[in-house]
Motif scaffolding. Structure first.
Motif, short mmCIF file in Angstrom:
data_model
loop_
_atom_site.label_atom_id
_atom_site.label_comp_id
_atom_site.label_asym_id
_atom_site.label_seq_id
_atom_site.Cartn_x
_atom_site.Cartn_y
_atom_site.Cartn_z
N GLY A 83 0.60 -1.05 0.28
CA GLY A 83 -0.38 -0.26 0.34
C GLY A 83 0.77 1.50 0.06
N LYS A 84 0.80 1.89 1.02
CA LYS A 84 1.94 3.59 0.94
C LYS A 84 2.69 3.05 1.24
CE LYS A 84 -0.42 6.64 2.63
NZ LYS A 84 -1.65 7.62 4.07
N ASP A 85 3.38 3.73 1.23
CA ASP A 85 5.38 2.92 1.13
C ASP A 85 6.19 4.62 1.63
OD1 ASP A 85 6.07 5.75 -0.08
OD2 ASP A 85 6.65 4.58 -1.54
N GLY A 86 6.70 3.74 2.65
CA GLY A 86 7.75 4.27 3.65
C GLY A 86 7.54 6.62 3.35
N ILE A 87 7.71 6.01 2.41
CA ILE A 87 8.05 7.74 2.15
C ILE A 87 7.05 8.73 1.92
CG2 ILE A 87 8.14 9.91 -0.06
CD1 ILE A 87 10.78 8.26 1.18
N GLU A 88 5.90 8.29 2.01
CA GLU A 88 4.67 8.42 1.96
C GLU A 88 3.93 8.47 3.61
OE1 GLU A 88 3.05 10.27 -0.03
OE2 GLU A 88 4.68 10.34 -1.47
N LEU A 89 4.31 7.09 4.19
CA LEU A 89 4.05 7.03 5.58
C LEU A 89 4.95 7.74 6.92
CD1 LEU A 89 3.25 5.98 8.17
CD2 LEU A 89 5.13 4.11 7.61
N ILE A 90 6.65 8.58 5.77
CA ILE A 90 6.67 9.53 6.77
C ILE A 90 6.76 10.89 6.63
CG2 ILE A 90 9.38 10.96 6.66
CD1 ILE A 90 10.95 8.09 5.54
N LYS A 91 6.17 11.46 5.97
CA LYS A 91 5.63 12.61 5.08
C LYS A 91 4.03 12.89 6.67
CE LYS A 91 6.57 12.91 0.35
NZ LYS A 91 6.20 13.18 -0.95
N ASP A 92 3.13 11.77 6.56
CA ASP A 92 2.66 11.40 7.62
C ASP A 92 3.15 11.85 9.05
OD1 ASP A 92 0.37 11.71 5.49
OD2 ASP A 92 0.75 9.30 5.88
N VAL A 184 4.30 4.35 -8.23
CA VAL A 184 3.55 3.44 -8.85
C VAL A 184 4.81 2.98 -9.34
CG1 VAL A 184 2.23 4.11 -11.45
CG2 VAL A 184 1.79 5.10 -8.79
N PHE A 185 5.71 3.19 -10.34
CA PHE A 185 6.57 2.75 -11.52
C PHE A 185 7.50 1.81 -10.73
CE2 PHE A 185 11.05 3.03 -12.91
CZ PHE A 185 10.97 2.51 -14.24
N ILE A 197 -3.35 -1.52 -8.66
CA ILE A 197 -1.82 0.29 -7.76
C ILE A 197 -2.89 1.13 -7.01
CG2 ILE A 197 -0.48 1.57 -8.43
CD1 ILE A 197 1.13 0.53 -10.25
N ALA A 198 -4.16 0.70 -7.75
CA ALA A 198 -5.57 1.77 -7.49
C ALA A 198 -5.58 1.92 -6.53
CB ALA A 198 -6.38 1.90 -8.90
N LEU A 201 -2.90 2.18 -3.04
CA LEU A 201 -3.14 3.80 -2.94
C LEU A 201 -4.33 4.28 -2.54
CD1 LEU A 201 -0.03 4.31 -5.19
CD2 LEU A 201 -0.28 3.41 -2.79
N ASN A 202 -5.59 3.92 -2.60
CA ASN A 202 -6.90 4.35 -2.41
C ASN A 202 -6.92 5.15 -3.16
OD1 ASN A 202 -8.97 4.03 -0.89
ND2 ASN A 202 -7.83 6.19 0.46
N LEU A 203 -6.46 5.60 -4.78
CA LEU A 203 -6.88 5.96 -5.74
C LEU A 203 -7.51 5.73 -6.78
CD1 LEU A 203 -3.28 7.41 -5.59
CD2 LEU A 203 -4.39 8.86 -5.17
N SER A 204 -8.07 6.53 -7.76
CA SER A 204 -9.01 6.33 -8.06
C SER A 204 -8.21 5.00 -9.50
CB SER A 204 -10.11 7.72 -9.11
OG SER A 204 -9.09 8.14 -10.54
N PHE A 205 -8.46 4.58 -10.73
CA PHE A 205 -8.34 4.00 -11.69
C PHE A 205 -7.15 4.98 -12.59
CE2 PHE A 205 -8.54 2.61 -15.63
CZ PHE A 205 -7.33 1.14 -16.07
N LYS A 206 -8.60 6.19 -12.94
CA LYS A 206 -7.84 7.29 -14.06
C LYS A 206 -7.08 8.24 -13.24
CE LYS A 206 -10.55 11.50 -16.39
NZ LYS A 206 -11.25 12.44 -16.32
#
Length: 238
Positions: A83-92, A184-185, A197-198, A201-206
């Motif tokens: 899911g959400k990676d470590g970089i995003e967790l650090i920001k949170d 994503v890459f 992936i969507a 990451l709790n994001l839309s397909f689009k």
């Protein structure tokens, strides 16, 4: 599940400053999706005077919940999480719990990851291949308010700045990806579909499709097949 002492969240917040100065037992939380790695770190930390494991988590969602309950003084985390990676967790963590310090313990030695982790707000970055004594030293250094980076990683980070005296942008195409685009890459390289992936990451397909287009453009890739091949090669050489 996560409770390892009897302090409430409010009490832990008040005690946080004292722990950082070595006046009390340092409360450490471990975030890694591999149970065996967590078990090893728990054993290492519990065997060290003045350190205590207050919580464990296998992903970012569990980590934020545990931090809310336990308010650790320091979080030791891996960058690669489901899911959400470590970089995003650090920001949170930086936004929600600015007094909690973060030490990254990762298998990635590329300066690309180190720079992004530190920019996100990490207080240190060391390799998983380091011996246990080095990990404890890093925890102690971060506890004292020092910025910690493994010596091998530091040399990799300094090399580009020494060689590039023209002031021009010599970053590779991968380095030009945003943190989210890089995640994503990497997920594409691990064989995940756009829908997977969507969902993770709790994001839309689009939205993920848009990220894919941005990545292709930045990397100069012609189509989806080239994107997958490039991503798989990148993940294979991490």
């Amino acid at each position: 599940k996560y409770a390892m002492d009897r302090l409430s969240g409010a009490q832990r917040l008040e005690a946080n400053g004292e722990c950082a100065l070595g006046k009390s037992t340092l409360q450490v939380m471990i975030v890694d999706d591999h149970p065996l790695v967590r078990e090893g770190l728990v054993a290492l930390i519990r065997a060290t005077t003045g350190l205590q494991v207050c919580a464990e988590a296998g992903n970012a969602e569990e980590a934020l919940s545990a931090i809310a309950n336990e308010v650790p003084d320091l979080v030791v985390l891996d960058l690669v999480l489901p899911g959400k990676d470590g970089i995003e967790l650090i920001k949170d963590i930086r936004v929600q719990y600015p007094r909690v310090r973060v030490l990254v313990l990762s298998m990635h030695e590329e300066a690309l990851y180190v720079e992004r982790a530190l920019r996100a707000g990490a207080n240190g970055y060391i390799m998983k291949c380091e011996p246990g004594a080095k990990v404890i030293d890093a925890i102690r250094s971060v506890q004292r308010g020092e910025l910690v980076v493994s010596s091998a990683i530091a040399s990799h980070m300094l090399r580009p700045s020494v060689s590039n005296k023209s002031g021009t942008d010599t970053r590779t195409s991968i380095e030009r990806l945003s943190d989210r685009e890089l995640q994503v890459f990497s997920d594409i390289g691990r064989g995940k579909s756009t829908q997977e992936i969507a969902h993770s990451l709790n994001l839309s397909f689009k939205t993920i499709q848009t990220y894919r287009e941005h990545i292709k453009r930045k990397l100069g890739l012609r189509n989806a097949t080239d994107l997958v091949h490039c991503a798989m090669h990148w993940v294979g050489t991490e």
